[in-house]
Design an enzyme around this catalytic site. Structure first.
Site, PDB file in Angstrom:
ATOM      1  NE  ARG B 119      -4.123  -1.938   2.251  1.00  0.00           N
ATOM      2  CZ  ARG B 119      -4.007  -2.849   3.036  1.00  0.00           C
ATOM      3  NH1 ARG B 119      -3.001  -2.831   4.033  1.00  0.00           N
ATOM      4  NH2 ARG B 119      -4.677  -4.083   2.916  1.00  0.00           N
ATOM      5  CE  LYS B 141      -2.243  12.721 -15.519  1.00  0.00           C
ATOM      6  NZ  LYS B 141      -2.736  12.845 -16.915  1.00  0.00           N
ATOM      7  CD  GLU B 183       5.129  14.900 -23.878  1.00  0.00           C
ATOM      8  OE1 GLU B 183       4.593  15.673 -23.364  1.00  0.00           O
ATOM      9  OE2 GLU B 183       4.246  13.433 -24.048  1.00  0.00           O
ATOM     10  CE  LYS B 225       3.708  16.360 -15.873  1.00  0.00           C
ATOM     11  NZ  LYS B 225       3.902  15.021 -16.561  1.00  0.00           N
ATOM     12  CD  GLU B 235      -5.779  14.651 -16.578  1.00  0.00           C
ATOM     13  OE1 GLU B 235      -4.846  14.256 -16.383  1.00  0.00           O
ATOM     14  OE2 GLU B 235      -6.424  14.590 -17.506  1.00  0.00           O
ATOM     15  NE  ARG B 239      -1.020  15.882 -13.862  1.00  0.00           N
ATOM     16  CZ  ARG B 239      -0.450  15.194 -13.223  1.00  0.00           C
ATOM     17  NH1 ARG B 239      -0.719  15.228 -11.747  1.00  0.00           N
ATOM     18  NH2 ARG B 239       0.736  14.196 -13.571  1.00  0.00           N
ATOM     19  CG  ASN B 243      -3.343  14.700 -21.054  1.00  0.00           C
ATOM     20  OD1 ASN B 243      -2.365  14.119 -20.982  1.00  0.00           O
ATOM     21  ND2 ASN B 243      -4.177  14.532 -20.028  1.00  0.00           N
ATOM     22  CG  HIS B 246      -0.611  13.230 -24.546  1.00  0.00           C
ATOM     23  ND1 HIS B 246       0.014  14.374 -24.847  1.00  0.00           N
ATOM     24  CD2 HIS B 246       0.310  12.610 -23.695  1.00  0.00           C
ATOM     25  CE1 HIS B 246       1.089  14.391 -24.561  1.00  0.00           C
ATOM     26  NE2 HIS B 246       1.275  13.259 -23.460  1.00  0.00           N
ATOM     27  CG  HIS B 250      -2.703   8.107 -25.101  1.00  0.00           C
ATOM     28  ND1 HIS B 250      -3.213   8.416 -23.842  1.00  0.00           N
ATOM     29  CD2 HIS B 250      -1.249   8.530 -25.041  1.00  0.00           C
ATOM     30  CE1 HIS B 250      -2.364   8.821 -23.187  1.00  0.00           C
ATOM     31  NE2 HIS B 250      -1.066   8.681 -23.738  1.00  0.00           N
ATOM     32  CG  HIS B 263       4.148   8.995 -24.656  1.00  0.00           C
ATOM     33  ND1 HIS B 263       2.958   8.780 -24.906  1.00  0.00           N
ATOM     34  CD2 HIS B 263       4.537  10.046 -24.311  1.00  0.00           C
ATOM     35  CE1 HIS B 263       2.268   9.679 -24.389  1.00  0.00           C
ATOM     36  NE2 HIS B 263       3.278  10.763 -24.133  1.00  0.00           N
TER      37      HIS B 263
END
Lengths: 359, 359
Positions: B119, B141, B183, B225, B235, B239, B243, B246, B250, B263
């Site tokens: 955890r 993330k 990026e 960032k 997000e 935020r 993206n 993206h 994606h 990516h």
């Protein structure tokens, strides 16, 4: 109906305890924000309560039912992935709400799925076993098992709400019910001596599943747990007292193969071991250990661990416990009745001697 | 060396940017609390930097090295489970620290493992690719991919520290380096027009990997960032501007099979699509789209998506995007140069028309 509040700042949530809550669309509806719902349950619970839950969901754009096989042996990453597969296939997004309908296994795995799916979605607990009502549905511990240890992969993730419908206890098997009582008794031992004395008296009423007694036992258990969790959400120190009997118990569950011993059964024996150790240190009266053994017998819980386990096996498995910090095993013992404490000074000799007594 | 701070209350952490940081035992040591360490890296990075990292770890009671295969196609639950197996086998406990040494895949999967192992355990990022230095190592993330969508299973989980040693960029392949620049350029487009203009000028220096230019580009990217993440850690809305490109990107990565397109390559084409759509809405000059395409060509990034993808395929995959809320696809566009915005009103016709242009 009674409502308890778990106070965790922006992660606070209510626990509703009462009869016929699964017939009340308002209660559930107040915590359903989007039009997508995933209900996760198991093969045993779904014939009993799934239709009722679906009925109070009302009209939703997307409802996915995931019915898992029943048992601790399925609380693993493979089952978790099956939940993700279904959710991805059905195109659930971040606004979905996951509802766990079932016992501790369903709650733990659903909560962990909710914590991870798209990095976190809403989550509601509808626990249908006594153990999950008083223990696993409160406090935000979610997890799956690893072959080498229980609950090793997981997250702290709080639900939006917990709905405890005590009517569901009428369909619980005697064995499951007894296992749940083990966790109820635990709250008395660790922090509520009057409750423990009450339980010693009232166990026959509980075993007869009298609703007033059940409601009382569940409320006092949940409010003890809520208080501990509110003070220490991420198990800095205090929260560890909730694990009385669990270090020994997890070793038994892991060694026997998940699902063979019920969690509550293993914890019952683990608590007996912890009490015996506490008595040997002179912290509680030996007569209390005898009386506790008698209480376990009345409830029909085991009072001895599996005959085939050696002290070496316990020490090996307990060495992997999450409460081990930099090589030191931490154990929950009783400094007095109704007063748990954490020790990290148990020697191997002390433990081997204790474990030999229980062979 | 420069230090940026990501301000997230009790989860705040520093980003160190400079030369030879992997030769500095002090810097890493300050963030290592226990005696147990797990270093996760991959087959490409380990021969280059693992020894150096192990050297600055100093004496530890337990150091486990996990060397993953290299590639986005291994960023999945199976690989994650291999990390857990090693950690459980070696008896790592809650006091362990996980160090991610590598690119975005290593960082994302290690961060997610750290979020879930018992955890949650400590976690340090040592990103060795340009893309991971400016993007995936900052902001917490973490995730693995699902066969039906990128980064679908994960957690928000912040590291204790990020160590960016810009010397590691000298061993990066030209293709990986170019993907990282995509990026970098993104930050200019979404929130820092002067930086974007600077990049249009300075790209030759970056491509020559001049250290002063690299340090400048990395610092400005990370500070953009960090500012966005500090304002919106989980997000909520803001935020999502990170993206840009993206959602299209994606879809390309998922459709082509993870690892075929890098990516950054997919994001480059995705940004071009988003700019084209922004220009069609009259929000930016068409000349900016042309200039951006030229910039991508200079960097040697793709300017067209895979020839075999149909608009229907994009729409299907984009419909599973995490930014879809209750059925509405949200896209990041440019309301002006250096100024991103989120729209949820793109019609299917508008998207199909756009995607047809790019076939």
């Amino acid at each position: 109906m009674h409502t308890l509040h778990v106070e965790l700042g922006e992660r606070s949530y209510p626990i509703y305890i009462g009869r016929d809550l699964l017939n009340d669309p308002q209660l559930l509806g107040a915590h359903l924000t989007g039009s997508q719902v995933v209900v996760v349950t198991n093969e045993t619970v779904s014939p009993l309560y799934l239709d009722r839950l679906l009925a109070i969901l009302g009209e939703r754009a997307l409802v996915t039912e995931v019915i898992l096989p029943d048992g601790e042996q399925f609380k693993n990453l493979e089952t978790l992935n099956q939940i993700f597969d279904r959710m991805m296939h059905d195109r659930h997004n971040r606004s979905t709400t996951m509802i766990a309908l079932g016992g501790g296994v369903v709650g733990d795995i659903t909560g962990f799925a909710a914590a991870c799916y798209q990095r976190g979605v809403n989550f509601i607990q509808v626990p249908t076993t006594l153990l999950s009502q008083v223990d696993s549905s409160v406090g935000g511990k979610t997890a799956v098992n690893h072959p080498l240890g229980k609950n090793m992969i997981g997250a702290f993730y709080q639900p939006q709400a917990v709905l405890i419908d005590i009517n569901t206890l009428h369909t619980l098997s005697p064995r499951e019910f007894a296992a749940g009582l083990a966790e109820v008794v635990k709250y008395g031992l660790i922090c509520d001596l009057p409750f423990y004395r009450w339980l010693q008296e009232q166990t026959p009423r509980l075993l007869a599943r009298e609703e007033a007694a059940l409601a009382e036992a569940i409320e006092r258990s949940c409010s003890s747990k809520a208080a501990v969790v509110a003070a220490d959400e991420r198990e800095g120190a205090l929260r560890a007292i909730l694990n009385l009997g669990h270090t020994f118990g997890h070793a038994i569950e892991t060694a026997q193969g998940y699902g063979k011993w019920l969690h509550g059964e293993a914890v019952a024996v683990g608590m007996l071991m912890a009490m015996e150790l506490s008595a040997r240190r002179g912290w509680i009266e030996p007569a209390e250990v005898v009386a506790f053994r008698d209480l376990l017998r009345v409830i029909n819980l085991p009072v001895a661990p599996p005959a085939d386990m050696t002290p070496g096996q316990y020490l090996d498995l307990m060495g992997r416990d999450k409460k081990v910090i930099d090589g030191r095993l931490r154990l929950v013992l009783l400094r007095g009745m109704g007063e748990a404490c954490i020790v990290d000074d148990a020697t191997e000799e002390e433990l081997v001697s204790l474990l030999e007594t229980f062979r």
